[in-house]
Design a protein around this motif. Structure first.
Motif, PDB file in Angstrom:
ATOM      1  N   VAL A   1      36.735  47.167  62.075  1.00 10.83           N
ATOM      2  CA  VAL A   1      37.190  47.318  60.688  1.00 10.83           C
ATOM      3  C   VAL A   1      38.001  46.090  60.285  1.00 10.83           C
ATOM      4  N   MET A   2      37.552  45.435  59.214  1.00  8.60           N
ATOM      5  CA  MET A   2      38.207  44.212  58.741  1.00  8.60           C
ATOM      6  C   MET A   2      38.703  44.393  57.314  1.00  8.60           C
ATOM      7  N   ASP A   3      39.925  43.985  57.056  1.00 12.28           N
ATOM      8  CA  ASP A   3      40.447  43.903  55.698  1.00 12.28           C
ATOM      9  C   ASP A   3      40.391  42.447  55.257  1.00 12.28           C
ATOM     10  N   CYS A   4      39.573  42.179  54.249  1.00 10.68           N
ATOM     11  CA  CYS A   4      39.293  40.815  53.816  1.00 10.68           C
ATOM     12  C   CYS A   4      39.873  40.554  52.431  1.00 10.68           C
ATOM     13  N   ILE A   5      40.181  39.292  52.164  1.00 10.36           N
ATOM     14  CA  ILE A   5      40.715  38.881  50.874  1.00 10.36           C
ATOM     15  C   ILE A   5      39.571  38.368  49.989  1.00 10.36           C
ATOM     16  N   ARG A   6      39.475  38.943  48.819  1.00 13.16           N
ATOM     17  CA  ARG A   6      38.425  38.577  47.868  1.00 13.16           C
ATOM     18  C   ARG A   6      38.540  37.105  47.465  1.00 13.16           C
ATOM     19  N   ASN A   7      37.384  36.440  47.333  1.00 18.99           N
ATOM     20  CA  ASN A   7      37.345  35.064  46.850  1.00 18.99           C
ATOM     21  C   ASN A   7      35.984  34.798  46.200  1.00 18.99           C
ATOM     22  N   ASN A   8      35.698  33.549  45.862  1.00 14.74           N
ATOM     23  CA  ASN A   8      34.423  33.220  45.209  1.00 14.74           C
ATOM     24  C   ASN A   8      33.235  33.538  46.105  1.00 14.74           C
ATOM     25  N   TRP A   9      33.399  33.280  47.410  1.00 22.08           N
ATOM     26  CA  TRP A   9      32.316  33.587  48.356  1.00 22.08           C
ATOM     27  C   TRP A   9      31.986  35.079  48.331  1.00 22.08           C
ATOM     28  N   SER A  10      33.013  35.922  48.377  1.00 17.60           N
ATOM     29  CA  SER A  10      32.762  37.366  48.395  1.00 17.60           C
ATOM     30  C   SER A  10      32.246  37.861  47.044  1.00 17.60           C
ATOM     31  N   ASP A  11      32.698  37.236  45.939  1.00 19.88           N
ATOM     32  CA  ASP A  11      32.161  37.617  44.627  1.00 19.88           C
ATOM     33  C   ASP A  11      30.656  37.369  44.560  1.00 19.88           C
ATOM     34  N   THR A  12      30.223  36.243  45.093  1.00 17.55           N
ATOM     35  CA  THR A  12      28.794  35.926  45.120  1.00 17.55           C
ATOM     36  C   THR A  12      28.037  36.945  45.967  1.00 17.55           C
ATOM     37  N   LEU A  13      28.603  37.287  47.120  1.00 20.34           N
ATOM     38  CA  LEU A  13      27.989  38.276  48.005  1.00 20.34           C
ATOM     39  C   LEU A  13      27.878  39.628  47.313  1.00 20.34           C
ATOM     40  N   PHE A  14      28.956  40.073  46.690  1.00 18.68           N
ATOM     41  CA  PHE A  14      28.964  41.390  46.054  1.00 18.68           C
ATOM     42  C   PHE A  14      28.039  41.435  44.834  1.00 18.68           C
ATOM     43  N   GLU A  15      27.902  40.321  44.146  1.00 17.60           N
ATOM     44  CA  GLU A  15      26.962  40.268  43.029  1.00 17.60           C
ATOM     45  C   GLU A  15      25.531  40.499  43.522  1.00 17.60           C
ATOM     46  N   LYS A  16      25.198  39.908  44.676  1.00 18.35           N
ATOM     47  CA  LYS A  16      23.847  40.038  45.236  1.00 18.35           C
ATOM     48  C   LYS A  16      23.527  41.478  45.653  1.00 18.35           C
ATOM     49  N   ILE A  17      24.542  42.225  46.098  1.00 24.54           N
ATOM     50  CA  ILE A  17      24.273  43.594  46.567  1.00 24.54           C
ATOM     51  C   ILE A  17      24.357  44.621  45.444  1.00 24.54           C
ATOM     52  N   GLY A  18      24.644  44.160  44.225  1.00 26.01           N
ATOM     53  CA  GLY A  18      24.610  45.066  43.091  1.00 26.01           C
ATOM     54  C   GLY A  18      25.945  45.605  42.629  1.00 26.01           C
ATOM     55  N   TYR A  19      27.027  44.994  43.069  1.00 23.51           N
ATOM     56  CA  TYR A  19      28.350  45.427  42.635  1.00 23.51           C
ATOM     57  C   TYR A  19      28.486  45.231  41.132  1.00 23.51           C
ATOM     58  N   ASP A  20      29.001  46.243  40.429  1.00 21.67           N
ATOM     59  CA  ASP A  20      29.147  46.207  38.978  1.00 21.67           C
ATOM     60  C   ASP A  20      30.553  45.716  38.626  1.00 21.67           C
ATOM     61  N   PHE A  21      30.666  44.440  38.294  1.00 23.74           N
ATOM     62  CA  PHE A  21      31.970  43.857  38.001  1.00 23.74           C
ATOM     63  C   PHE A  21      32.568  44.408  36.709  1.00 23.74           C
ATOM     64  N   SER A  22      31.736  44.844  35.773  1.00 18.61           N
ATOM     65  CA  SER A  22      32.261  45.380  34.516  1.00 18.61           C
ATOM     66  C   SER A  22      33.048  46.662  34.741  1.00 18.61           C
ATOM     67  N   PHE A  23      32.745  47.359  35.815  1.00 17.99           N
ATOM     68  CA  PHE A  23      33.412  48.624  36.101  1.00 17.99           C
ATOM     69  C   PHE A  23      34.878  48.414  36.491  1.00 17.99           C
ATOM     70  N   GLU A  24      35.217  47.185  36.893  1.00 18.18           N
ATOM     71  CA  GLU A  24      36.588  46.894  37.296  1.00 18.18           C
ATOM     72  C   GLU A  24      37.574  47.022  36.140  1.00 18.18           C
ATOM     73  N   LYS A  25      37.084  46.960  34.918  1.00 19.93           N
ATOM     74  CA  LYS A  25      37.960  47.055  33.764  1.00 19.93           C
ATOM     75  C   LYS A  25      38.574  48.439  33.620  1.00 19.93           C
ATOM     76  N   LYS A  26      37.976  49.408  34.309  1.00 22.86           N
ATOM     77  CA  LYS A  26      38.495  50.770  34.261  1.00 22.86           C
ATOM     78  C   LYS A  26      39.502  50.955  35.388  1.00 22.86           C
ATOM     79  N   GLU A  27      40.740  51.157  35.045  1.00 22.18           N
ATOM     80  CA  GLU A  27      41.791  51.300  36.040  1.00 22.18           C
ATOM     81  C   GLU A  27      41.639  52.627  36.782  1.00 22.18           C
ATOM     82  N   PRO A  28      41.769  52.639  38.126  1.00 24.70           N
ATOM     83  CA  PRO A  28      41.735  53.902  38.849  1.00 24.70           C
ATOM     84  C   PRO A  28      42.934  54.767  38.468  1.00 24.70           C
ATOM     85  N   ILE A  29      42.695  56.066  38.304  1.00 25.26           N
ATOM     86  CA  ILE A  29      43.756  56.987  37.917  1.00 25.26           C
ATOM     87  C   ILE A  29      43.997  57.966  39.063  1.00 25.26           C
ATOM     88  N   TYR A  30      45.230  58.019  39.545  1.00 22.02           N
ATOM     89  CA  TYR A  30      45.604  58.957  40.592  1.00 22.02           C
ATOM     90  C   TYR A  30      46.536  60.004  39.991  1.00 22.02           C
TER      91      TYR A  30
END
Length: 235
Positions: free
Chosen positions: A168-197
């Motif tokens: 189990v690795m905790d990684c820090i987001r950067n441009n490399w990971s953004d490119t990777l996540f874009e390729k796997i279908g991560y929806d960046f627009s969804f980040e605008k919605k703040e998680p509510i607890y």
């Protein structure tokens, strides 16, 4: 829910994973500090930790994380970690023994939108392991690689006869990971919605953070307590 989990385009060799895990077994594993979150045996050993000690299994710290001597002995784990072109925080081997389970809970600030993302790579597993993220069963084969948004409710049951062991690795987001996540279908627009607890969830988070006893955890506790007070005041 969008972005709950994704399989990443990496594949690792079972034999090499197990060989490095055997090196880890030559050392003492530490029981997980949050004993209220699980039943049975759930233990860990660190490859990278705040203090550089293998028994320091905390995942949050204000200190810089340091590779442990154990990582130096595990050449394949080191090779895997090097494939992730980003900074890393905590890196651990987590072992859930047979007839053990991790109760449903949420972690704080462990979604990609928070800038820190957690990766799971199964080393040993079995068909009776049930891993749920946001109430969806995620089947993780040995050698596969997964991202999960652990801000969401998640739980694990090991109903099989073998251990369930993950790198189990905790990684820090950067441009490399953004490119990777874009390729796997991560929806960046969804980040605008703040998680509510809700208040109940925040109080559970506070209790879990108290067990970590470090400055980062204390700061998060203060923030959560302030949010709870504001919510109650505005009711």
């Amino acid at each position: 829910m969008k972005n709950s989990y994704f399989k990443l385009p990496f594949s690792f060799l079972e034999e090499e994973l197990v060989n490095d895990f055997k090196i880890c077994l030559e050392n003492k594993f530490t029981d997980h500090f949050n004993s209220s979150d699980y039943e049975g045996v759930w233990s860990s050993i660190s490859l990278r930790s705040p203090s550089g000690s293998i028994s320091d299994i905390k995942a949050h710290s204000n200190n810089n994380f340091i590779d442990t001597k154990l990582l130096d002995a595990c050449s394949y784990f080191k090779e895997i970690i090097g494939q992730f072109k980003c900074e890393k925080e905590s890196i651990r081997i987590l072992n859930l023994e047979p007839n053990s389970k991790i109760k449903e809970h949420r972690d704080l600030n462990l979604g990609y939108e928070d800038g820190v993302f957690r990766i799971h790579i199964p080393i040993i597993t079995n068909n009776e392991v049930l891993f749920f993220i946001n109430n969806k069963l995620v089947k993780m084969a040995v050698g596969s690689c997964w991202y999960g948004n652990f801000n969401l409710p998640h739980r694990v049951e090991n109903n099989g006869a073998t251990q369930r062991v993950h790198l189990v690795m905790d990684c820090i987001r950067n441009n490399w990971s953004d490119t990777l996540f874009e390729k796997i279908g991560y929806d960046f627009s969804f980040e605008k919605k703040e998680p509510i607890y809700d208040i109940k969830t925040k109080r559970k988070m506070i209790e879990a953070l108290k067990l970590q006893d470090n400055e980062a955890a204390k700061e998060l506790i203060t923030t959560l307590q302030r949010e709870i007070a504001t919510t109650l005041k505005n009711k």
